[in-house]
Write a protein that holds these residues in place. Structure first.
Motif, PDB file in Angstrom:
ATOM      1  N   VAL A  87       0.866  -1.180   0.000  1.00 14.68           N
ATOM      2  CA  VAL A  87       0.000   0.000   0.000  1.00 14.68           C
ATOM      3  C   VAL A  87       0.905   1.233   0.000  1.00 14.68           C
ATOM      4  O   VAL A  87       1.389   1.663   1.047  1.00 14.68           O
ATOM      5  N   PRO A  88       1.162   1.817  -1.189  1.00 18.22           N
ATOM      6  CA  PRO A  88       2.097   2.946  -1.275  1.00 18.22           C
ATOM      7  C   PRO A  88       1.753   4.130  -0.364  1.00 18.22           C
ATOM      8  O   PRO A  88       2.642   4.841   0.082  1.00 18.22           O
ATOM      9  N   ALA A  89       0.485   4.312  -0.050  1.00 16.49           N
ATOM     10  CA  ALA A  89       0.094   5.426   0.832  1.00 16.49           C
ATOM     11  C   ALA A  89       0.674   5.274   2.233  1.00 16.49           C
ATOM     12  O   ALA A  89       0.740   6.243   2.987  1.00 16.49           O
ATOM     13  N   ALA A 106       4.979  12.559   2.466  1.00 14.52           N
ATOM     14  CA  ALA A 106       4.164  13.274   1.483  1.00 14.52           C
ATOM     15  C   ALA A 106       4.278  12.560   0.135  1.00 14.52           C
ATOM     16  O   ALA A 106       5.344  12.070  -0.236  1.00 14.52           O
ATOM     17  N   ALA A 107       3.182  12.484  -0.581  1.00 15.48           N
ATOM     18  CA  ALA A 107       3.127  11.727  -1.838  1.00 15.48           C
ATOM     19  C   ALA A 107       4.218  12.158  -2.824  1.00 15.48           C
ATOM     20  O   ALA A 107       4.874  11.307  -3.434  1.00 15.48           O
ATOM     21  N   ALA A 108       4.436  13.458  -2.986  1.00 16.11           N
ATOM     22  CA  ALA A 108       5.437  13.933  -3.947  1.00 16.11           C
ATOM     23  C   ALA A 108       6.853  13.514  -3.538  1.00 16.11           C
ATOM     24  O   ALA A 108       7.649  13.090  -4.374  1.00 16.11           O
ATOM     25  N   ARG A 109       7.175  13.633  -2.265  1.00 18.98           N
ATOM     26  CA  ARG A 109       8.509  13.226  -1.784  1.00 18.98           C
ATOM     27  C   ARG A 109       8.702  11.712  -1.921  1.00 18.98           C
ATOM     28  O   ARG A 109       9.768  11.247  -2.276  1.00 18.98           O
ATOM     29  N   LEU A 110       7.661  10.950  -1.639  1.00 24.91           N
ATOM     30  CA  LEU A 110       7.768   9.496  -1.778  1.00 24.91           C
ATOM     31  C   LEU A 110       7.970   9.098  -3.236  1.00 24.91           C
ATOM     32  O   LEU A 110       8.755   8.194  -3.525  1.00 24.91           O
ATOM     33  N   ARG A 111       7.294   9.768  -4.164  1.00 25.83           N
ATOM     34  CA  ARG A 111       7.517   9.487  -5.593  1.00 25.83           C
ATOM     35  C   ARG A 111       8.970   9.759  -5.953  1.00 25.83           C
ATOM     36  O   ARG A 111       9.615   8.980  -6.652  1.00 25.83           O
ATOM     37  N   SER A 112       9.507  10.858  -5.436  1.00 28.95           N
ATOM     38  CA  SER A 112      10.905  11.211  -5.684  1.00 28.95           C
ATOM     39  C   SER A 112      11.843  10.144  -5.113  1.00 28.95           C
ATOM     40  O   SER A 112      12.806   9.734  -5.768  1.00 28.95           O
ATOM     41  N   MET A 113      11.571   9.669  -3.909  1.00 27.66           N
ATOM     42  CA  MET A 113      12.404   8.648  -3.278  1.00 27.66           C
ATOM     43  C   MET A 113      12.291   7.310  -4.021  1.00 27.66           C
ATOM     44  O   MET A 113      13.280   6.617  -4.206  1.00 27.66           O
TER      45      MET A 113
END
Length: 141
Positions: A87-89, A106-113
């Motif tokens: 569950v990516p959230a 935060a969703a944007a930071r996790l996408r970056s990571m």
């Protein structure tokens, strides 16, 4: 996702074994962290490398080395931990900073990571080659 929805998703992820994937830059592996004197440094570094090798034999643990000569990671010396699952959230990233640990969810930071970890995985040595590399470094000490 609501708080209740997130909790429900967390509970539905199953209770199977957790996996750990560790990436090790060859820079720290080749350097000798300071204790006192050259032989103590070698001994300390060898012990750290041996501990990584021991961990790599555990079920669900993968160790991959990022060779020194790989382009694109200059200055990427901070510790980074990405804890993710089905569950990516619910994912969280943690990065060490001079002020302490910073946690990112935060969703944007996790996408970056996630993107960073995909790039790291793409250039890292396969697990068997990584173990061989670490074993060779430990023998050289």
């Amino acid at each position: 996702m609501t708080h209740t929805g997130t909790r429900g998703a967390r509970n539905s992820t199953g209770s199977g074994p957790l996996g750990l994937s560790r990436r090790v830059s060859s820079g720290p592996a080749q350097s000798s962290p300071g204790t006192s004197g050259p032989s103590a440094n070698r001994s300390s570094t060898r012990a750290q490398l041996d501990a990584i090798l021991d961990q790599s034999e555990l079920s669900g643990v993968t160790v991959r080395v990022i060779p020194f000569d790989v382009d694109g990671f200059a200055g990427a010396s901070a510790e980074l931990l990405y804890a993710g699952g089905r569950v990516p959230a619910l994912d969280t990233a943690q990065r060490d900073t001079p002020e302490g640990s910073a946690f990112m969810d935060a969703a944007a930071r996790l996408r970056s990571m996630r993107t960073l970890f995909r790039k790291v995985e793409a250039v890292s040595l396969e697990p068997t080659r990584s173990r061989d590399y670490i074993h060779r470094l430990a023998k050289e000490l």
